[in-house]
Motif scaffolding. Structure first.
Motif, mmCIF file in Angstrom:
data_model
loop_
_atom_site.group_PDB
_atom_site.id
_atom_site.type_symbol
_atom_site.label_atom_id
_atom_site.label_comp_id
_atom_site.label_asym_id
_atom_site.label_seq_id
_atom_site.Cartn_x
_atom_site.Cartn_y
_atom_site.Cartn_z
ATOM 1 N N ASP A 96 -65.756 49.339 -36.215
ATOM 2 C CA ASP A 96 -64.435 49.447 -36.849
ATOM 3 C C ASP A 96 -64.439 50.518 -37.954
ATOM 4 O OD1 ASP A 96 -61.896 47.161 -37.365
ATOM 5 O OD2 ASP A 96 -62.219 48.806 -38.761
ATOM 6 N N TYR A 125 -62.323 40.571 -44.697
ATOM 7 C CA TYR A 125 -61.529 40.418 -43.481
ATOM 8 C C TYR A 125 -61.443 38.951 -43.027
ATOM 9 C CZ TYR A 125 -60.959 45.388 -42.800
ATOM 10 O OH TYR A 125 -60.582 46.694 -42.947
ATOM 11 N N ILE A 129 -58.047 36.816 -42.365
ATOM 12 C CA ILE A 129 -57.739 36.144 -41.104
ATOM 13 C C ILE A 129 -57.508 34.661 -41.338
ATOM 14 C CG2 ILE A 129 -58.717 35.504 -38.849
ATOM 15 C CD1 ILE A 129 -59.949 38.369 -38.829
ATOM 16 N N THR A 132 -53.997 33.931 -42.447
ATOM 17 C CA THR A 132 -52.888 33.992 -41.496
ATOM 18 C C THR A 132 -52.512 32.594 -40.992
ATOM 19 O OG1 THR A 132 -54.262 34.171 -39.515
ATOM 20 C CG2 THR A 132 -53.641 36.240 -40.604
ATOM 21 N N MET A 137 -56.629 33.029 -34.057
ATOM 22 C CA MET A 137 -57.393 34.020 -34.807
ATOM 23 C C MET A 137 -58.540 33.353 -35.563
ATOM 24 S SD MET A 137 -56.427 36.983 -34.262
ATOM 25 C CE MET A 137 -55.066 37.924 -33.671
ATOM 26 N N LEU B 48 -60.242 44.871 -36.807
ATOM 27 C CA LEU B 48 -60.145 43.839 -37.847
ATOM 28 C C LEU B 48 -58.773 43.894 -38.509
ATOM 29 C CD1 LEU B 48 -63.740 44.148 -39.298
ATOM 30 C CD2 LEU B 48 -62.762 42.094 -38.256
ATOM 31 N N MET B 51 -56.252 42.404 -36.193
ATOM 32 C CA MET B 51 -56.394 40.943 -36.124
ATOM 33 C C MET B 51 -55.815 40.258 -37.356
ATOM 34 S SD MET B 51 -60.117 40.493 -34.326
ATOM 35 C CE MET B 51 -60.123 38.704 -34.226
ATOM 36 N N THR B 52 -55.897 40.909 -38.511
ATOM 37 C CA THR B 52 -55.362 40.262 -39.719
ATOM 38 C C THR B 52 -53.841 40.164 -39.686
ATOM 39 O OG1 THR B 52 -55.282 42.354 -40.898
ATOM 40 C CG2 THR B 52 -57.254 41.029 -41.212
ATOM 41 N N LEU B 53 -53.199 40.920 -38.774
ATOM 42 C CA LEU B 53 -51.738 40.786 -38.656
ATOM 43 C C LEU B 53 -51.379 39.450 -38.002
ATOM 44 C CD1 LEU B 53 -50.635 44.305 -37.367
ATOM 45 C CD2 LEU B 53 -50.410 43.408 -39.685
#
Lengths: 590, 94
Positions: A96, A125, A129, A132, A137, B48, B51-53
């Protein structure tokens, strides 16, 4: 059959952990402990002259980790498409660009060690996550941590020491999807993990690879030593450490039986679901969670005969969430295609609502099922709207089932609500299913007794045998004092089902049984004998019921059910069944 | 620079597999690719970040592409969204 099973009373020396069954089957063997050491992250700052070299350490570690993942991915692509996808995503995570920027910045500007920079960047991160609140996820965090730990281990020159012996049972903290693939290469026969989730990909992979898995076996790594004899019971969700000789023997038998059953059901799954005389019997699946959808194809179920919707409520702890469940219904329709899905409206007791203050002295005879729905119109309408929207997009693929109907007015009132919503949809120009079928559960004796009149208002019947037994015999099945009286095969229960079936057949509506009773092959014979040719049950039970039904003709089963209806007690019912089957087996024709 | 609003159509939303497909596709193009959602702007070549969205079905996103092949990239990315990330196709092929 049940009395052969492992009795969870501890014998001398053995230890039992009750966990959660995540992949079925039994594994008996020596334990290997995997990956239980905690990572220690450096805290010493890096000298300003060394920062570029430190960053290069990360780059080198990343290259090795990615190479390793590619290798695992190759193994995966041959066995499991889904696992392959997960590992591809893991490679993308390792590479990434934003992650790389963050790690570089922490090393260059804050002089963090590479391992610490990796750890901090991932934490950022993972936290985002988690924030959310999205379950899909959050389940992926385990895959992200896996990459983090691989990178850190690689940086710290710590080899990924598996120490997993071939043919052993792995006991670990938490499972990473890539680990399972490595395990399968080591021919691991079973796994027990301290933690885990049923929706985590590691679980899905274990299932698809047929490795028995028990998760949430709290303390597994603490009480097990490498080389210990262990049993992983992926059927009942148990881990037995250092089993006593008799326990071991029980499990060896159980394992043998299970293996035979698997081979047998694989053969039966492919056979058509017909009686000996060629009459088709529709066998459907009872489903509650998305993870079960695959079972529909696996066991060749003719769609979903009972889709339970209660878990949404309990999981989400709020009604507002209901709207988002259209997606779930849509997926159910896809999973059941080309057959249909019968969605049971929300069926819980009043105790699930926080705004109720009255404590009911008899909750099972109280505010439940349709009674709650008719008092909580907003809840009812939001659920109906979700279902009807999906039905509009998939006409003929959805049926609605109303729970706990005791009087005709209840089904009339639900019809009225559906009609009003249909009008609204028509007005808004939204697609709707003109012929949306609405059926009632028959699970209260009054409903069975007036089935003829109920059939004039309902499009179909679905008999719920658990509640019908409970209300017919006045036995709370959760009450241990009277558990012997919870007799699902009592002739009184069969008589009520027969009355319901007769009424349905006379009025020309369809009838099915979706209760536990249908998954008992003996009882299924009686039900088919009453003219009920549509049964729904947990998918895994379908092969054994199909096997039973294929042996006999409609006429034979009708004779059997008549004898059962005339019995006086459940014991007599069992005796009749046993004798009848023996007699039939005596016929040289089978 | 190109901007375009788009709605997530596949039932499960932009979960791990679609995120992975999106990043994989975007990485084939030279153009920079960002997604705007809830006032955030994330680098859509970062899995990443995507994915955080946790973008669910029905979520509205704005795509921002900037670079020499932005038109081609936009077209391909919109196609991927419109296909529902091949989720239905995958169902059929099973």
């Amino acid at each position: 059959m049940n009395d052969q099973k492992y009795d969870p009373v501890l014998k001398a020396g053995e230890q039992l952990i009750n966990g959660q069954a995540a992949s079925p089957g039994y594994a008996i063997g020596c334990a290997s402990l995997f990956n239980t050491s905690e990572l220690v992250i450096s805290t010493e700052p890096v000298d300003g002259m060394e920062v570029e070299a430190e960053y290069q350490q990360f780059i080198k570690a990343r290259r090795i980790v990615v190479l390793e993942l590619r290798k695992i991915s190759e193994i995966a692509s041959a066995t499991d498409e889904e696992a392959h996808g997960i590992i591809q995503a893991q490679i993308q995570i390792a590479e990434d660009p934003e992650l790389d920027k963050s790690i570089r910045r922490l090393i260059m500007e804050r002089h963090y060690g590479a391992d610490r920079a990796v750890n901090e960047s991932f934490l950022y991160y993972i936290q985002l996550i988690k924030n959310t609140g999205n379950a899909l996820m959050i389940d992926r965090i385990v895959d992200i941590r896996d990459i983090r730990d691989r990178l850190i281990r690689q940086i710290q020159h710590g080899e990924l020491v598996s120490g997993v012996a071939e043919g052993s049972v792995v006991i670990c903290d938490e499972l990473m999807p890539s680990d399972i693939l490595l395990f399968s290469r080591h021919k691991v026969i079973g796994i027990a993990a301290n933690e885990g989730g049923l929706t985590a990909h590691a679980t899905i992979i274990a299932n698809s690879m047929g490795i028995p898995l028990v998760i949430n076996a709290v303390g597994a790594t603490r009480i097990t030593s490498p080389g210990d004899m262990v049993v992983v019971d992926g059927v009942d969700g148990r881990l037995v450490v250092r089993p006593d000789a008799s326990t071991l023997e029980t499990y060896r038998r159980e394992k043998e039986r299970y293996t035979l059953e698997l081979a047998e059901s694989a053969r039966i799954v492919e056979l058509p679901s017909v009686t000996r005389c060629g009459r088709e019997i529709v066998l459907r699946a009872n489903i509650e969670f998305e993870e079960e959808f695959d079972n529909i194809r696996k066991y060749r179920a003719r769609g979903i005969g009972l889709l339970r919707t209660e878990s949404f409520f309990i999981e989400d702890e709020g009604l507002e969430e209901y709207y988002s469940k259209e997606a779930f219904f849509e997926k159910a329709v896809k999973a059941a295609a080309p057959d249909s899905v019968t969605i049971r409206l929300f069926d819980v007791g009043g105790d699930k609502f926080s705004d109720t203050t009255t404590k009911e002295p008899n909750p099972f005879l109280g505010w439940r099922g349709v009674r709650v729905l008719l008092d909580k119109r907003q809840l009812l309408r939001s659920q109906l709207t979700a279902i009807m929207n999906v039905a509009g997009r998939n006409p003929g693929k959805i049926r609605i089932l109303v729970p706990m109907v005791s009087v005709v007015e209840e089904i009339i009132e639900i019809r009225r609500e559906v009609a009003a919503l249909t009008e609204k949809m028509r007005g808004n120009g939204k697609p709707f299913d003109e012929n949306l079928e609405i059926g009632t559960m028959v699970e209260i004796p009054s409903a069975a007794l007036i089935a003829g009149r109920l059939a004039e208002e309902a499009d179909f019947f679905s008999v719920g045998t658990n509640d019908l037994t409970q209300y017919t015999l006045a036995v709370d099945r959760g009450n241990r004092l009277i558990s012997k009286l919870f007799q699902q095969m009592h002739p009184a229960v069969f008589q009520l089902i027969k009355k319901t079936a007769d009424a349905a057949i006379e009025k020309g509506i369809s009838i099915e049984v979706c209760g536990e009773l249908a998954s008992n092959p003996d009882a299924a014979l009686c039900l088919v004998g009453m003219g009920i040719t549509d049964l729904s049950m947990s998918a895994a039970s379908l092969p054994r019921v199909k096997k039973a039904i294929r042996k006999y003709s409609m006429l034979e089963m009708a004779e059997l059910s008549q004898m059962v209806l005339d019995a006086a007690t459940q014991d007599e019912v069992r005796l009749i069944l046993d004798n009848w089957k023996k007699e039939k087996e005596g016929d040289f024709s089978r | 620079m190109l901007m375009k609003k788009i709605v997530v159509k596949n039932a499960a939303g932009l979960h791990a597999r679609p995120s992975s497909m999106l990043v994989q596709l975007a990485s084939k193009f030279k153009s920079e690719f960002h997604i705007h959602m809830y006032g955030y702007r994330i680098n859509a070549k970062s899995i990443l970040g995507v994915m955080t969205l946790a973008a669910e079905c029905g979520a509205e996103l704005e795509l921002e592409l900037d670079g020499p092949d932005e038109k081609k990239a936009m077209k391909a990315i919109i196609e991927l969204f419109d296909s529902g990330f091949n989720e239905m196709q995958k169902e059929k092929s099973r």
